[in-house]
Design a protein around this motif. Structure first.
Motif, PDB file in Angstrom:
ATOM      1  N   ASN A   1      -0.188   4.573   6.143  1.00  0.00           N
ATOM      2  CA  ASN A   1      -0.643   5.963   6.185  1.00  0.00           C
ATOM      3  C   ASN A   1      -0.061   6.707   7.381  1.00  0.00           C
TER       4      ASN A   1
ATOM      5  N   LEU B   1      -2.616  -0.799   5.794  1.00  0.00           N
ATOM      6  CA  LEU B   1      -2.909   0.548   5.290  1.00  0.00           C
ATOM      7  C   LEU B   1      -2.754   1.585   6.398  1.00  0.00           C
TER       8      LEU B   1
ATOM      9  N   TYR C   1      -9.639   0.625  -3.227  1.00  0.00           N
ATOM     10  CA  TYR C   1      -8.552   1.340  -3.876  1.00  0.00           C
ATOM     11  C   TYR C   1      -8.975   2.723  -4.375  1.00  0.00           C
TER      12      TYR C   1
ATOM     13  N   ASN D   1      -7.744   8.785   6.459  1.00  0.00           N
ATOM     14  CA  ASN D   1      -7.730   7.400   5.985  1.00  0.00           C
ATOM     15  C   ASN D   1      -7.144   6.450   7.028  1.00  0.00           C
ATOM     16  N   SER D   2      -6.218   6.947   7.820  1.00  0.00           N
ATOM     17  CA  SER D   2      -5.679   6.124   8.912  1.00  0.00           C
ATOM     18  C   SER D   2      -6.773   5.822   9.936  1.00  0.00           C
TER      19      SER D   2
ATOM     20  N   PRO E   1      -6.505  -3.565   6.454  1.00  0.00           N
ATOM     21  CA  PRO E   1      -6.589  -2.229   7.047  1.00  0.00           C
ATOM     22  C   PRO E   1      -5.434  -1.915   7.985  1.00  0.00           C
TER      23      PRO E   1
ATOM     24  N   PHE F   1       0.792  -1.224   0.000  1.00  0.00           N
ATOM     25  CA  PHE F   1       0.000   0.000   0.000  1.00  0.00           C
ATOM     26  C   PHE F   1       0.827   1.278   0.000  1.00  0.00           C
TER      27      PHE F   1
ATOM     28  N   SER G   1      -9.121   3.286   8.496  1.00  0.00           N
ATOM     29  CA  SER G   1      -8.513   1.952   8.511  1.00  0.00           C
ATOM     30  C   SER G   1      -8.590   1.341   9.907  1.00  0.00           C
TER      31      SER G   1
ATOM     32  N   THR H   1     -10.930   4.660  -2.533  1.00  0.00           N
ATOM     33  CA  THR H   1     -10.869   5.493  -1.331  1.00  0.00           C
ATOM     34  C   THR H   1      -9.461   5.627  -0.774  1.00  0.00           C
ATOM     35  N   SER H   2      -8.668   4.561  -0.838  1.00  0.00           N
ATOM     36  CA  SER H   2      -7.349   4.595  -0.200  1.00  0.00           C
ATOM     37  C   SER H   2      -6.265   5.178  -1.097  1.00  0.00           C
ATOM     38  N   THR H   3      -6.490   5.159  -2.408  1.00  0.00           N
ATOM     39  CA  THR H   3      -5.448   5.624  -3.334  1.00  0.00           C
ATOM     40  C   THR H   3      -5.920   6.807  -4.182  1.00  0.00           C
TER      41      THR H   3
ATOM     42  N   THR I   1       0.299   5.098  -1.985  1.00  0.00           N
ATOM     43  CA  THR I   1       0.366   6.446  -1.411  1.00  0.00           C
ATOM     44  C   THR I   1       1.450   7.262  -2.102  1.00  0.00           C
TER      45      THR I   1
END
Length: 443
Positions: free
Chosen positions: A167, A163, A254, A279-280, A160, A28, A283, A256-258, A32
């Motif tokens: 993050n 991630l 992906y 995002n942390s 999570p 991940f 997660s 939402t997280s990227t 980022t």
């Protein structure tokens, strides 16, 4: 004896959690970095949109490699055992990640910079492609029959958790250095930090025992010569539908997280550190949800959890994107938490559900092929598709339509599959199929 079995189940679940956390952390942090710096460092001769597409394309290469990793590691995992594959996948991922952290940028070595970056990303994809199947099976095959959903959720938590760790690491570095320092060398710290994590994961995984379900197959000499080909030949419909059930979950993760990290920072909706911290937090919220839904699936069934989660996700996709577009971090978090509930209702029970769909001698191959196909179709290309959709329409509605469409596909795929949560993992394939089709057995 029961106490000993429970203790072993917990040890294996914990080892699977630590290992998958490290592997997904490595996987991940690339996403980022692709969102924040790779377009500037490794693809600097393009306009901003094309540069972003190139950076996300290099991100997608890891997903293209994942089925290859799944095939290679599952072949040996179904023939030699789950445990050795977990160790080798961890080592491959760790070496590739550390080398990315030490890779010179385009200005220093020219075209070799993006070439080597893509090559190392490909190696990452092979490593994580072999990781998930082995970790999932070790947890599920060591678990008591009535707690496979609960114990199988622990390796899922590694996603999570990885991630979150990634993050958090990027957030700490981002808050500690200037923008110039972050671009020059700060982004490398999370990649190089992986060296310590790999050593930890290696020793933890050495301490666990092989899957007892697999050992039973070894003792009865039921191994298949080419497990992947046999799985594709024997269970094409199951593999196709299992892939479909995971598309919506994979894509939205992906997105939402990227992609949203890129979108919200480029559009000026949030500062880089703000969205990484948000995002942390999301997660972190994922973790108890995932364990809860894994446990609930032992009582309510895996299929029901998937159907409910994907139905709500399809309906909520547009409201979610509108909440993101307000530029309010509170509304961003609210929408994210609702979306997390939908995703984790699928992802929590997934290790158990996919494992129960296949017989022991083909299980590593069956679940790996299904999972990794979904990673390409629903995950790796999602940031690129979103970048193209938004550049073409300049509207978040297009992104919502993409997410909703995949959620509908996942709902339909799960609807066509059978329930599995009371099947016997060690039964022969014919018996397991009869049990899955019998309402009295399948629930």
């Amino acid at each position: 004896m029961a106490g000993s079995t429970t203790t072993q189940s917990r040890r294996v679940a914990f080892a699977s959690l630590i290992g998958t956390t490290i592997e997904w952390y490595d996987f991940f942090i690339y996403g980022t970095a692709a969102s924040l710096v790779f377009n500037k460092l490794f693809f600097p001769n393009y306009d901003p949109v094309v540069g972003a597409l190139a950076a996300f394309a290099s991100f997608a290469v890891g997903f293209l490699a994942r089925p290859l990793g799944g095939v290679v590691f599952s072949h040996f995992g179904d023939r030699l055992g789950r445990k050795p594959m977990l160790i080798w996948s961890l080592m491959l991922m760790g070496v590739a990640t550390i080398l990315i952290g030490a890779l010179p940028a385009y200005e220093h070595i020219g075209v070799w910079a993006p070439i080597l970056l893509v090559t190392l990303r490909f190696a990452q994809g092979i490593g994580v492609g072999g990781e998930w199947g082995g970790a999932a099976l070790m947890a599920v095959e060591h678990a008591p029959a009535n707690r496979r959903g609960f114990y199988g959720a622990w390796p899922q938590v590694g996603v999570p958790a990885g991630l979150l760790l990634g993050n958090t690491t990027f957030s700490v570095v981002s808050a500690s250095v200037t923008d110039e320092q972050f671009l020059a060398w700060g982004w490398r710290i999370p990649f190089l930090f992986s060296a310590l994590l790999i050593v930890l994961g290696f020793f933890i995984r050495l301490s666990i025992s092989e899957s007892p379900v697999f050992e039973k197959v070894m003792n009865t000499k039921e191994k298949v010569r080419v497990p992947v080909l046999e799985a594709l030949r024997s269970h094409p419909r199951t593999i196709l539908l299992a892939t479909g059930t995971f598309l919506g979950t994979h894509a939205t993760f992906y997105v939402t997280s990227t992609w949203l990290v890129f979108y919200t920072t480029e559009e000026g909706l949030f500062e880089r550190t703000t969205v990484l911290n948000a995002n942390s937090l999301l997660s972190f919220v994922d973790i108890p949800f995932m364990i809860l839904f894994g446990l609930l699936s032992d009582y309510l069934g895996r299929r029901r959890m998937i159907l409910g989660g994907m139905a709500v996700m399809a309906l909520f996709a547009l409201p979610y994107m509108l909440l993101v577009d307000t530029g309010s971090i509170a509304l961003y978090l609210l929408g994210g938490m609702i979306l997390q509930l939908c995703r984790t209702s699928v992802y929590g029970p997934q290790s158990a559900y996919f494992s129960e769909l296949f017989s022991t001698r083909l299980r590593y191959s069956g679940i790996s092929v299904s999972y990794q196909l979904a990673s390409i179709l629903g995950g790796g290309i999602a940031p690129m598709i979103c970048t193209w959709l938004y550049a073409s329409t300049n509207s978040p509605v297009a992104i919502a339509g993409y997410m909703a469409t995949l959620a509908v596909i996942s709902f339909g795929s799960a609807y066509l599959l059978t329930e599995t949560y009371r099947t016997d993992l060690t039964a022969d394939p014919a018996t397991r199929e009869r049990n899955a089709a019998d309402p009295a057995v399948s629930g």
